[in-house]
Design a protein around this motif. Structure first.
Motif, PDB file in Angstrom:
ATOM      1  N   GLY A 182       1.007  -1.180  -0.370  1.00  0.00           N
ATOM      2  CA  GLY A 182      -0.055  -0.058   0.070  1.00  0.00           C
ATOM      3  C   GLY A 182       1.097   1.305   0.061  1.00  0.00           C
ATOM      4  N   GLN A 183       1.872   1.199   0.725  1.00  0.00           N
ATOM      5  CA  GLN A 183       2.825   2.289   0.747  1.00  0.00           C
ATOM      6  C   GLN A 183       3.453   2.591  -0.500  1.00  0.00           C
ATOM      7  N   THR A 201       0.915   4.017  -3.183  1.00  0.00           N
ATOM      8  CA  THR A 201       0.490   5.415  -2.819  1.00  0.00           C
ATOM      9  C   THR A 201       1.721   6.307  -2.631  1.00  0.00           C
ATOM     10  N   LEU A 232       1.657   9.679  -4.365  1.00  0.00           N
ATOM     11  CA  LEU A 232       0.684  10.672  -4.040  1.00  0.00           C
ATOM     12  C   LEU A 232       1.230  11.487  -2.747  1.00  0.00           C
ATOM     13  N   ARG A 291      -0.224  14.799  -0.329  1.00  0.00           N
ATOM     14  CA  ARG A 291      -0.560  14.691   1.041  1.00  0.00           C
ATOM     15  C   ARG A 291      -0.022  15.893   1.573  1.00  0.00           C
TER      16      ARG A 291
END
Length: 83
Positions: free
Chosen positions: A5-6, A9, A12, A16
């Motif tokens: 998941g890291q 993402t 992005l 953030r």
């Protein structure tokens, strides 16, 4: 968030970070805008003007009412931000 998941993402991350900076700027601007301190200073100046005879009692009363309404509004908004 797991390793996969890291990794997915990671592109992005700048968004953030930008979002966090913008949120901090917004919160600081709101705190300054709703700060009642400038209204307190204006009330003190208004009283000084009355005592020096620069304004009439009627003018003082009118402007004091306006400033007190502004002070109340700012105080309520600041309380809302802090809760």
């Amino acid at each position: 968030m797991g390793l996969v998941g890291q990794l997915l993402t990671f592109p992005l991350a700048p968004l953030r970070g930008t979002n966090w900076v913008l949120q901090q700027v917004l919160e600081t601007a709101e705190r300054e805008y709703y700060d009642p301190a400038p209204v307190r200073a204006a009330l003190s100046e208004l009283e000084r003007q009355l005592l020096n005879g620069d304004i009439t009692e009627e003018e003082f009363d009118r402007r004091e009412d306006e400033l007190l309404a502004e002070f109340t509004w700012r105080t309520e908004q600041q309380r809302r931000l802090n809760s």
